[in-house]
Design a protein around this motif. Structure first.
Motif, short mmCIF file in Angstrom:
data_model
loop_
_atom_site.label_atom_id
_atom_site.label_comp_id
_atom_site.label_asym_id
_atom_site.label_seq_id
_atom_site.Cartn_x
_atom_site.Cartn_y
_atom_site.Cartn_z
N GLY B 164 14.54 -24.80 20.38
CA GLY B 164 15.52 -25.41 19.49
C GLY B 164 14.90 -25.78 18.16
N TRP B 165 15.68 -25.72 17.10
CA TRP B 165 15.18 -26.06 15.77
C TRP B 165 16.27 -26.78 14.99
N ASN B 166 15.83 -27.45 13.94
CA ASN B 166 16.81 -27.96 12.99
C ASN B 166 17.07 -26.90 11.94
N LEU B 167 18.33 -26.53 11.83
CA LEU B 167 18.70 -25.55 10.81
C LEU B 167 19.32 -26.33 9.66
N VAL B 168 18.75 -26.16 8.46
CA VAL B 168 19.28 -26.90 7.31
C VAL B 168 19.98 -25.92 6.38
N LEU B 237 14.63 -23.29 8.72
CA LEU B 237 14.69 -23.36 10.18
C LEU B 237 13.42 -24.05 10.66
N GLY B 238 13.56 -25.25 11.21
CA GLY B 238 12.40 -26.01 11.65
C GLY B 238 11.45 -26.28 10.49
N GLY B 239 12.02 -26.42 9.28
CA GLY B 239 11.20 -26.76 8.13
C GLY B 239 10.62 -25.56 7.41
N VAL B 240 10.88 -24.36 7.89
CA VAL B 240 10.33 -23.17 7.25
C VAL B 240 11.48 -22.29 6.78
N ALA B 241 11.35 -21.75 5.58
CA ALA B 241 12.40 -20.89 5.05
C ALA B 241 12.44 -19.58 5.82
N HIS B 242 13.61 -19.21 6.32
CA HIS B 242 13.81 -17.94 7.02
C HIS B 242 14.87 -17.15 6.27
#
Lengths: 110, 879
Positions: B164-168, B237-242
């Motif tokens: 699971g991740w935080n999607l911003v 996504l989880g703090g990293v740009a995807h």
């Protein structure tokens, strides 16, 4: 209904009906009468089995039926032979004759 | 079509027939009168000569081609009316069957949902999974070797565990779950993106640019409002740009992952066994062919790494079968249980029908006298039964829909995948089919009875409820079958219940009172922590410890019950194991063991001096010490080292801790409960001594577990979350849970199965006791005149009723013995589902037998008491 009368062999009733109807279109009662007259004292045809046989033959396309007013003014269901019925009658008559001859020969010789 | 038209014009045929025969009779009568008969006599003789008007009509009808269709229609019509006329009987029958159908339908749809096979995907049966002796988890090394060498498998892809991740998006964060997948993953399932593209091997090799991700149709609609310009868009996504490269259509069923699929870039150098490798067989390639090819590759040393850690030979297995394997026995047991229940219901209704057939002898005899053939009567009984079965199916489907929904609120089980409780057409069709079979089944007994109906006897015995012996025998067999089925269900349910009790009583090796586990996702993030993990940990540990109410905090990659990560271990010097094997590897802070109450057996625990600069140390569990060195004391001071490709340092064993129940070994893909699993060798390493690359490997998919001991339970989670977010805004907590909840989830399937089977058993017992009650009261009813007279003559009622009671007891005992025999036969199916309970557990068998005896005793008692009160007066009045 005397015990001396033999039961009709299996399948012969259809043949007799076809033969009778071959002469002229006839209603059920007429067929029954004629059957009785022709086969008098020899075979016993139960009227009860006549009608199912007529329906069977009609279903097989050997007979066709039609309601007609008779001379007496009664409305009756007349059966007559179809083309298939006539052909079937010839074939069956022939094979019956052969069978009868064969059995006759066997009975005479054996 | 023609037959249908004729069928519709049947009225014409009937009128025609009537007129024809009427004409015949009229002509005959006219002739007879002419012969001199009176009109009355003429009419009578005419009908007699013809041979009975109705009889002739019936025979003529038999010659018509539409006869069959018409007859079925008429029978169904008549059947419905007959059922309708006795509403009590109909109600009893429909309710009984409804209960049976409901359980069958509910369980069939649950099982069908659980096994919703990839066969629903284009050529789903050609999807295979790579397995070895330790089941389905493989390393990146194996993945690349097999993908390079396999010619017979068109697409090969890997996927990792769900995460699971935080999607911003647009400043709004949403927690999403998904599965990291390699290139060609979607090609394996034969699905293509709705818009955009799926992953290619080029994506795996590219090192520049942001990582790529494919999102689900659902997420696309929910978060991106179905905008087509979503392709190419950058999201955090989880703090990293995807970068989003594709949108997949709605993938229900066996495709892992829900919201999105980040690209999994498995390194050739990855030797930890944590990924599932799937393949799609080429056209006209069988699993065997693919396996032969695989073996030749193994021979070339392609998967030497896999052999090195003692995992046995690799082979392809059908993916649908592999998916269902953990729950196959469960589903088998449940399906059989449901069918057994249905059978009991059938037996009950058949019994009822039989009783009714006896009561309806008069009706049957009358119909027979009027010219109906016994074939016709049988057809009528069958038609009635079908009507009854149809009612049962309807009631069952209704009940099942309510039942499944209720069951899900009670126990939303992931294991059985019952989440799709919507109307299941396949299950419905199956039930419909079963319904027809049931209809025929329940009509067999009464049909036989109808067939054997002796006209004269029926009229002579009219009004007396006597039956011939064969019918009685049939009913006895039915009752025995019911009791046996109830015993089977009750015993199996009891075995499961005892398993559950044993599992809950298992010494887990830890004490998790007041412990909350906070899961934190590092997906995509560990790279940024490189060189700073120590600081990262101490920062968060300090923050959490400072929250009021927190009594202690520790950190690890996994907690008890959950699996650690599988890493290869080199054979230690002076040990009993001489080949490389996978070991359950965990890191921990010094207080991890005290917070979770994990006992130290010998040596010492970690302390703060075991930092990055101190000598490398490790703790092992008892299973490790036993397996590798023959005992705890022998293990102390020995040197262990991970397999060379892990590039870890050699570590000295400084202590041995107690075994902790966990799902180690086979890893995250099995459904087997941790509590029933034997302890696997585990290796603990101080968190301060974990090499960066291993840390990255572990947390590229597994979340971090913060173990927090609180004074008040889980209510502190909110303040902990806020406190940590102040220093680490980009690494969110995924969730907080108690270890109790983790254990409960682990036991979930066991609890659900025990519950389901016991529920079915309860229904079965009720149905069987009704059957028992019915047969005994029927016996009493048959003999009430005799009983009443004997009562009046002063016979003591035990002598009068002895035979009745004896009958009940004999039936019950025979049923119980038969049922237990069946349970013994099913031992091999249920034993994998049991824990510390033998399939022939004496306690369970005795309890089930006693319960059945008790219930059937009660069922016998009621008519018994009533019979004891019979007087000749009441009995005669009823005649």
């Amino acid at each position: 209904m005397s015990p001396s009368k033999a039961d009709l062999p299996q399948g012969t009733l259809d043949l007799l009906i076809l033969k009778i109807v071959a002469l002229e279109p006839l209603h059920g009662y007429g067929i029954a009468q004629r059957l009785q007259r022709i086969s008098r004292d020899v075979v016993q045809v139960q009227q009860g089995s006549l009608y199912p046989a007529l329906h069977r033959l009609e279903r097989r396309g050997l007979l066709k039926a039609q309601w007609k007013r008779s001379d007496s003014g009664r409305e009756s269901k007349y059966y007559e032979l179809t083309k298939e019925g006539r052909a079937h009658l010839e074939v069956e008559t022939e094979s019956w004759r052969r069978l009868a001859t064969a059995i006759g020969v066997i009975l005479r010789t054996a | 079509m023609r037959s249908w038209i004729r069928f519709r014009r049947r009225g014409g045929f009937e009128a025609d027939l009537e007129a024809e025969l009427r004409d015949h009779l009229e002509r005959q009568v006219t002739d007879y009168i002419a012969e001199g008969m009176s009109e009355q006599q003429a009419r009578r003789t005419a009908v007699l000569t013809l041979g009975g008007l109705e009889q002739v009509k019936e025979n003529c009808r038999d010659e018509r081609p539409t006869r069959f269709l018409h007859r079925v229609w008429q029978d169904l019509h008549y059947g419905a009316r007959a059922v309708w006329r006795s509403p009590l009987f109909a109600l009893a029958g429909v309710c009984t069957l409804g209960l049976g159908f409901a359980s069958a339908f509910a369980l069939l749809s649950i099982c069908h949902a659980a096994s919703s096979s990839p066969a629903s995907f284009p050529a789903g049966h050609s999807i295979v999974v790579l397995v070895d002796a330790l089941d389905g988890l493989q390393s990146g090394h194996v993945f690349h070797s097999v993908r390079r060498g396999a010619q017979n498998v068109d697409h090969i892809a890997a996927y990792g565990p769900s995460s699971g991740w935080n999607l911003v998006v647009d400043g709004r964060a949403e927690y999403v779950t998904g599965v990291p997948v390699s290139a060609e993953f979607f090609e394996v399932f034969g699905v293509s993106p709705r818009i955009g593209r799926s992953f290619t091997r080029a994506d795996e090799q590219r090192d520049d640019g942001p990582p790529v991700v494919v999102i689900s149709d659902d997420l696309w609609k929910r978060v991106f409002q179905s905008r087509r310009d979503v392709i190419g868009r950058l999201v955090s996504l989880g703090g990293v740009a995807h970068r989003i490269v594709g949108v997949m259509p709605n993938l229900r069923g066996p495709v892992p992952g829900r919201d999105l699929w980040p690209l999994l870039r498995l390194s050739e150098e990855d030797h930890s066994f944590n990924h599932v490798i799937l393949g799609r067989l080429g056209r006209n390639v069988s699993v065997d062919t693919a396996n032969r090819e695989l073996q030749s590759m193994t021979h070339l040393g392609a998967s030497s790494a896999s052999n090195q850690v003692g995992r046995g030979a690799l082979q392809w297995e059908s993916y649908p079968r592999w998916l269902v394997r953990p729950v196959r026995n469960v589903m088998l047991v449940l399906t059989v249980a449901a069918l057994v229940l249905l059978l009991i219901a059938c037996a009950n209704v058949a019994s009822l029908q039989l009783l009714r057939a006896v009561a309806r002898r008069h009706e049957f005899a009358t119909r027979m006298a009027l010219g109906a053939s016994s074939k016709r009567l049988v057809l009528q009984v069958v038609a009635e039964s079908l009507v009854l079965a149809a009612g049962g199916v309807a009631a069952g489907i209704l009940l099942a829909n309510v039942g499944v929904r209720w069951l899900l609120t009670w126990e939303p089980s992931e294991t059985l995948g019952a989440s799709s409780s919507e109307f299941d057409t396949t299950a419905a069709l199956a039930v419909l089919l079963i319904g027809v079979v049931v209809g025929l089944l329940i009509s067999v007994a009464p049909a036989v009875a109808a067939c054997r109906l002796d006209l004269r006897a029926a009229f002579v015995e009219l009004g007396r409820a006597t039956v011939d012996a064969s019918v009685v025998r049939l009913r006895r067999v039915l009752v025995i079958a019911q009791i046996a089925s109830a015993v089977v269900l009750l015993t199996i349910g009891g075995l499961f219940a005892r398993t559950l009790v044993h599992l809950e009583g298992v010494e887990p090796g830890f004490d998790a009172t007041h412990v909350v586990v906070g899961k934190m996702s590092l997906q995509g993030f560990p790279a940024q922590l490189e060189g700073h993990t120590g600081a990262f940990f101490s920062r968060i540990l300090t923050r959490i410890a400072a929250v009021p109410g927190v009594q202690g905090v520790a950190v690890s990659n996994s907690v008890p019950v959950e699996a650690g990560i599988n890493l290869g271990l080199a054979p230690p010097a002076g040990g009993l194991v001489h080949e490389g094997r996978a070991v359950d590897w965990r890191y921990a802070t010094p207080n991890y063991f005290t917070l979770l109450g994990i006992q130290l057996r010998t040596g010492r625990l970690f302390n703060d001096a075991d930092d990055a600069f101190a000598a490398p140390v490790a703790l092992v569990n008892e299973a490790f010490a036993r397996t590798y060195f023959g005992g705890s004391e022998a293990a102390l001071g020995k040197i262990v080292e991970l397999a060379p490709f892990h590039r870890d340092r050699a570590r000295r064993i400084i202590g041995v801790v107690a075994d902790v129940k966990s799902r180690s070994g086979a890893g995250w893909t099995t459904a087997r409960t941790a509590l029933a699993a034997p302890a696997t060798p585990s290796l603990y390493v101080p968190v301060a001594q974990v090499p960066e690359h291993i840390f990255r490997l572990v947390h590229s998919f597994f979340p971090i577990s913060w173990v927090i001991k609180t004074a008040r339970g889980p209510s502190l989670t909110h303040s902990i979350q806020i406190s940590v977010a102040e220093v680490e805004p980009l690494v969110p907590f995924i969730r907080f849970e108690t270890i109790g909840a983790i254990v409960a989830q682990d036991l979930g399937s066991h609890r659900l199965i025990a519950f389901l089977v016991l529920m079915l058993a309860a229904i079965a017992v009720v149905l069987a006791s009704i059957g028992m009650y019915a047969i005994v009261s029927f016996t009493v009813m048959q003999r009430r005149r005799e009983i009443a007279i004997r009562n009046a003559l002063g016979a003591r009622w035990p002598t009068v009723l002895n035979p009745i009671v004896r009958e009940g007891v004999v039936l019950a005992v025979v049923g119980i013995i038969g049922g237990m025999g069946i349970v013994k036969l099913t031992g091999s199916i249920i034993s994998p589902l049991l824990f510390e309970v033998a399939p022939a557990d004496a306690v369970t068998f005795t309890a089930a037998g006693a319960l059945i005896l008790l219930v059937s005793g009660t069922a016998v008692l009621t008519p018994f008491v009533r019979a004891a009160r019979l007087t000749p007066l009441t009995s005669l009045r009823e005649q």
